[in-house]
Design an enzyme around this catalytic site. Structure first.
Site, mmCIF file in Angstrom:
data_model
loop_
_atom_site.group_PDB
_atom_site.id
_atom_site.type_symbol
_atom_site.label_atom_id
_atom_site.label_comp_id
_atom_site.label_asym_id
_atom_site.label_seq_id
_atom_site.Cartn_x
_atom_site.Cartn_y
_atom_site.Cartn_z
ATOM 1 C CE LYS A 170 -2.495 2.786 3.073
ATOM 2 N NZ LYS A 170 -2.090 3.972 2.357
ATOM 3 C CD GLU A 246 12.062 4.239 9.580
ATOM 4 O OE1 GLU A 246 11.737 5.253 10.516
ATOM 5 O OE2 GLU A 246 11.987 4.505 8.444
ATOM 6 C CB CYS A 280 11.672 9.279 9.945
ATOM 7 S SG CYS A 280 12.673 8.093 8.610
ATOM 8 C CD GLU A 379 8.517 12.607 13.054
ATOM 9 O OE1 GLU A 379 7.737 11.921 13.211
ATOM 10 O OE2 GLU A 379 9.757 12.155 12.570
#
Ligand SMILES: *[C@@H]1O[C@H](CO)[C@@H](O)[C@H](O)[C@H]1NC(C)=O
Ligand SMILES: *[C@@H]1O[C@H](CO)[C@@H](O)[C@H](O)[C@H]1NC(C)=O
Length: 479
Positions: A170, A246, A280, A379
């Site tokens: 996906k 992750e 990230c 973040e």
């Protein structure tokens, strides 16, 4: 939905997703979003392929040849793939070209592993022969993010296919274009129909169906910590599928007085500002020792300001800074910048959008930040750095570790023993010494703490996509 025979299977087309060229705001295409029914069809196709024409039935050398051929086809189509990615993601063409090149190298690397996957024999008594086999899971789901779509696709599909799994992939609902082009290349490379199935759509429909599906034995996800948590919950509530994650980060990057300033500035700036901060591993908390603080900050601010001048059409060769991926992300990043200002942090440079239209944000540096500010804790996924001055090594380690995340960290110093000591003390899955955001397909990558579970890339990734069977053979033991 697209399988390796590019076709729509179910006939369902419930939602149209429009893609805007992030630089111009024009709709470039529409793609059908899949539904749970499409996931069922994809899993059915993958299961059939796995049982009849894939898995360990196909020798590793043959799987490896297909992956190598795939890498060659990606190479032949790399301009088109890079252009699609550039349009869809808005990152500079030079960067998408480099990411496609990295993906090609990654597929070649894992193609090489396909015939080198083996277990061990284990000596116990002469009456027993025992050995292990590293078998594929069968059908695995791979769910990838929008920040580096094709590169993330290669992170998952390289090892998943090398180890003999069938895949349902996906892509992010906002960046499916390179994955769809890739589907056609799979056919040309000779993968049997159903080995790779691509289902477009949203997380709350397609993602949800994948994470609950009883016939998917493993799911590999890259994206937000929030979604990672949902995937783990879905696994717990369905078939206990193996989950690798992750996730996000708020990585510390520590600059000591004895660092090479020019190099530290360049690596640190690219560590937070490259890909418009949408990475990230972004080195978003920069700790600078007091003796080097003024000189380092002068260099960092100059670098950030110069990036504004190299901002523009992602297709121009001089462009290094593009727009944020979408209006939503743009607003989110601007929201963080506003919160930093409201909380009393100082804007050293940036702090604003570029121009009055498009989703461009100035590379931004906050100083005078406090540990409990939102810009320091959360973040941002944008070009926003928080800088903290420190005195001692102990203090830097303490503050560096003061986060729920643990994806990466950086240390800059010309003192080797200090570099190694600090790299070991920081709680992170990747430690960069006198460099930053420098990945390699052969080196494992993943997070400590709430940044993830499992290691992608390198030989370690083979473990992520295989399960170990222990076989005990009786060589003469009588009951
Ligand atoms: C490296 O740092 C340590 C203190 O952490 C110090 O004792 C040593 O002298 C330094 N080495 C060099 C080559 O500067
Ligand atoms: C990292 O710092 C935290 C405190 O913030 C501390 O609890 C932890 O022990 C440190 N880790 C290492 C390996 O020093």
């Amino acid at each position: 939905m697209l399988s390796t025979h590019v076709r729509r299977v179910s006939g369902l087309c419930i939602t149209l997703i429009s893609f805007r060229d992030t630089a111009t705001g024009k709709v470039i295409t529409t793609v059908c979003a899949g539904a749970a029914k499409d996931v069922d069809l994809a899993v059915e196709a993958a299961t059939k392929a796995y049982k009849t024409s894939w898995g360990l039935k196909v020798p590793g050398s043959t799987r490896g040849q297909m992956i190598t051929k795939l890498a060659n086809l990606i190479e032949q189509n790399s301009d088109e793939l890079a252009a699609l990615e550039c349009m869809n993601v808005g990152k500079p063409f030079t960067s998408t070209k480099a990411e496609i090149a990295n993906s090609i190298a990654l597929f070649r690397y894992f193609g090489g592993w396909a015939d080198k996957i083996h277990g061990k024999t284990i000596e116990t008594t002469e009456k027993k022969m025992a050995y292990t086999r590293h078998e594929p899971f069968g059908v695995v789901a791979c769910v990838i993010p929008w920040n580096s779509p094709f590169y993330m696709l290669s992170f998952k599909l390289g090892p998943a296919l090398a180890t003999g799994n069938a895949v349902v992939l996906k892509p992010s609902e906002i960046t499916p274009l390179t994955a769809l082009k890739f589907a056609g290349l799979l056919n040309e490379a000779g993968f049997p129909p159903g080995v790779v199935n691509i289902v477009n759509g949203y997380g709350n429909t397609v993602g949800d169906a994948l994470s609950h599906h009883p016939l998917i034995r493993k799911i590999a996800f890259t994206g937000s910590t929030l979604t990672g948590r949902k995937i783990l919950e879905a696994s717990a509530k369905s078939n206990l599928k193996v989950v690798s994650l992750e996730l996000g980060g708020k990585s510390p990057n520590i600059i000591f007085d004895d660092a090479d300033i020019e190099q530290a500035v360049k690596w640190s700036a690219s560590g937070i500002f490259n890909n418009m901060g949408q990475t990230c591993v972004a080195g978003s908390r920069i700790f600078v020792q007091e003796g080097i603080y003024d000189a380092f900050m002068k260099g960092l601010a100059a670098y950030a300001e110069n990036m504004v001048n190299k901002c523009g059409d992602p297709f121009s060769s001089g462009t290094v800074h593009g727009p944020q991926i979408s209006e939503n992300q743009f607003k989110r990043v601007m929201g963080f910048i506003d919160s930093g200002k409201a909380d009393g942090a100082t804007v050293l440079t940036g702090g604003d959008r570029i121009g009055s239209e498009g989703f461009y944000v100035k590379p931004t540096i906050f100083t005078q930040v406090k540990p409990d500010m939102k810009i320091v804790r959360e973040e941002i996924f944008g070009p926003v750095a928080s800088v903290i001055k420190f005195k001692t090594e102990e203090e830097a380690i303490e503050m560096g570790n003061d986060t729920s995340y643990g994806l990466a960290c950086g240390v800059f110093s010309q003192n080797t023993s200090r570099c190694i000591r600090v790299a070991h003390a920081l709680e992170a899955g990747t430690a960069w010494v006198n460099c930053y955001r420098w990945l390699d397909y052969a080196i494992p990558f993943g997070g400590y703490k709430q940044s993830g579970i499992g290691r992608e890339l390198g030989e370690y990734a083979l473990e992520l996509y295989t399960q170990v069977k222990a076989v005990h053979v009786n060589v003469g033991q009588v009951l």
